[in-house]
Design a protein around this motif. Sequence first.
Motif, PDB file in Angstrom:
ATOM      1  N   ASP A   1       0.961  -1.489   0.165  1.00  0.00           N
ATOM      2  CA  ASP A   1       0.115   0.388   0.265  1.00  0.00           C
ATOM      3  C   ASP A   1       0.579   1.407  -0.100  1.00  0.00           C
ATOM      4  OD1 ASP A   1      -2.421  -1.310  -0.483  1.00  0.00           O
ATOM      5  OD2 ASP A   1      -2.294  -1.338   2.082  1.00  0.00           O
TER       6      ASP A   1
ATOM      7  N   GLY B   1       0.567   3.800  -3.266  1.00  0.00           N
ATOM      8  CA  GLY B   1       1.255   5.541  -2.574  1.00  0.00           C
ATOM      9  C   GLY B   1       2.152   6.454  -2.379  1.00  0.00           C
TER      10      GLY B   1
ATOM     11  N   GLY C   1      -3.656   7.930  -3.597  1.00  0.00           N
ATOM     12  CA  GLY C   1      -2.139   8.012  -2.459  1.00  0.00           C
ATOM     13  C   GLY C   1      -2.982   7.944  -1.340  1.00  0.00           C
TER      14      GLY C   1
ATOM     15  N   TYR D   1      -4.396   4.842  -0.293  1.00  0.00           N
ATOM     16  CA  TYR D   1      -3.576   4.018  -0.143  1.00  0.00           C
ATOM     17  C   TYR D   1      -2.588   3.745   1.310  1.00  0.00           C
ATOM     18  CZ  TYR D   1      -4.517   1.548  -4.840  1.00  0.00           C
ATOM     19  OH  TYR D   1      -5.261   1.120  -5.842  1.00  0.00           O
ATOM     20  N   LEU D   2      -2.172   4.954   1.172  1.00  0.00           N
ATOM     21  CA  LEU D   2      -1.284   5.505   2.645  1.00  0.00           C
ATOM     22  C   LEU D   2      -2.092   5.458   4.147  1.00  0.00           C
ATOM     23  CD1 LEU D   2       1.229   8.219   1.118  1.00  0.00           C
ATOM     24  CD2 LEU D   2       1.401   6.025   1.420  1.00  0.00           C
TER      25      LEU D   2
ATOM     26  N   CYS E   1       1.609  14.342   0.920  1.00  0.00           N
ATOM     27  CA  CYS E   1       0.614  14.330  -0.669  1.00  0.00           C
ATOM     28  C   CYS E   1      -0.607  15.402   0.460  1.00  0.00           C
ATOM     29  CB  CYS E   1      -0.232  12.533   0.110  1.00  0.00           C
ATOM     30  SG  CYS E   1       0.236  11.413  -1.505  1.00  0.00           S
TER      31      CYS E   1
END
Length: 416
Positions: free
Chosen positions: A104, A108, A123, A126-127, A147
């Motif tokens: 992940d 990200g 991103g 996923y993070l 991000c």
Amino acid sequence: DSVFRYKGRETDAKLVGRQLGVRSIFKARLTQRGDTLDISAELIDVQNDTHIWGQQYNRKLTDIFALQDEIVKEITATLRLRLTGEAEKRLAKRYTANPEAYQDYLKGRYWWNKRTKEGLNKGIEYLQQAVAKDPTYALAYDGLADCYSLLAYYGFVDSKEGYPRAREAALKALEIDDSLAEAHTSLVFVKTFYDWDWAGAERESQRAIELNPRYATAHQWYGDALIQMGRLQEAIAEEKRAVELDPFSLVINRDLGDALYLARQYDQAIEQYRRTLELDPNFITVHGGLGAAYLHKSLYKEGIAEFEKELAISPHSAYALAGLGYANAVTGRRAEAQKLLDQLNQLSKQEYVPAVFRAQIYAGLGEKDQAFEWLEKSYEDRSIANLAEIKVDPQFDPLRSDPRFQDLLRRMNLPQ
């Protein structure tokens, strides 16, 4: 970033080695079947195209980190390398024991590197999954910080929304691991573009580079901070070092172009922007930077054409609208500039639009009072440093002799 561009491609080892400026390359092919990994790995001397080392592995997905250690040890033994204690610690360090969280994190960072609104939000998704799976995963918190920062920097969200979230995530990463160069670098970005804490930005930059001198983004964002402070030659040196470390990073190549442009080295900037566009002709903001360099060389037709390309790539981008508006303004096409201002005003009813973009167009039109009105708003909403280096940007030259401009620099803690 430089290596990821070769992912999934058939590549010639000699060519790749020459492009990256390295003596040897590590190639691997990975196939996943359920929770099993089949891996074929080899190390190649690119100078004479000879095989240095190779091995095949069949492992469970849960064993991926142990396999990384095994491969490193086999290669160092083959090469008879003697690693320093610090290098051994860095190679052995694992930021998570959860392979799904690791995947992940990689996804990200991949989307973060796109620098688009959609990519940054993807991103974050996923993070956030990564930290949910491993709440002690410092690198994933740091990825979230970056991000959130870039959402604010590119004007996709209000600075007062994005940057505080970025700071919180970066501090969480440092709470878990205060030796993480990436997290110190993330704080540099917040201190530069939101806090206007120049001493703090420099201190965090130096700490990040001390912890990991080969982290390209640390040099890149230190360069960005130096640009804001007006220390342009130092900034160019840092951006060049970042390019040396990551020669195929689109954003790092772009930032070197920006540094050269802001230093008014327009020919070198044009060359660097073109080099970046060779890597990806559609990477955001590069056509805008190239267009600005053309305008300041009085190549107006070419400049407007580049801003039009920027808008074609990102048709609803406030940055692209503002850039084309500025280009029209400085080339005497006032009606077209006003239309683009109107579009920005309409867009601001649907989504956040940084005030500094409208200040940019008014500066191009020579309408100083309106320019200062919007600069004051951008000071209040903390967007004034986003995609604008007010102390050194040639676009704001018509305003520099006005006492209001010097007062603005003073309130931003910038040397005058």
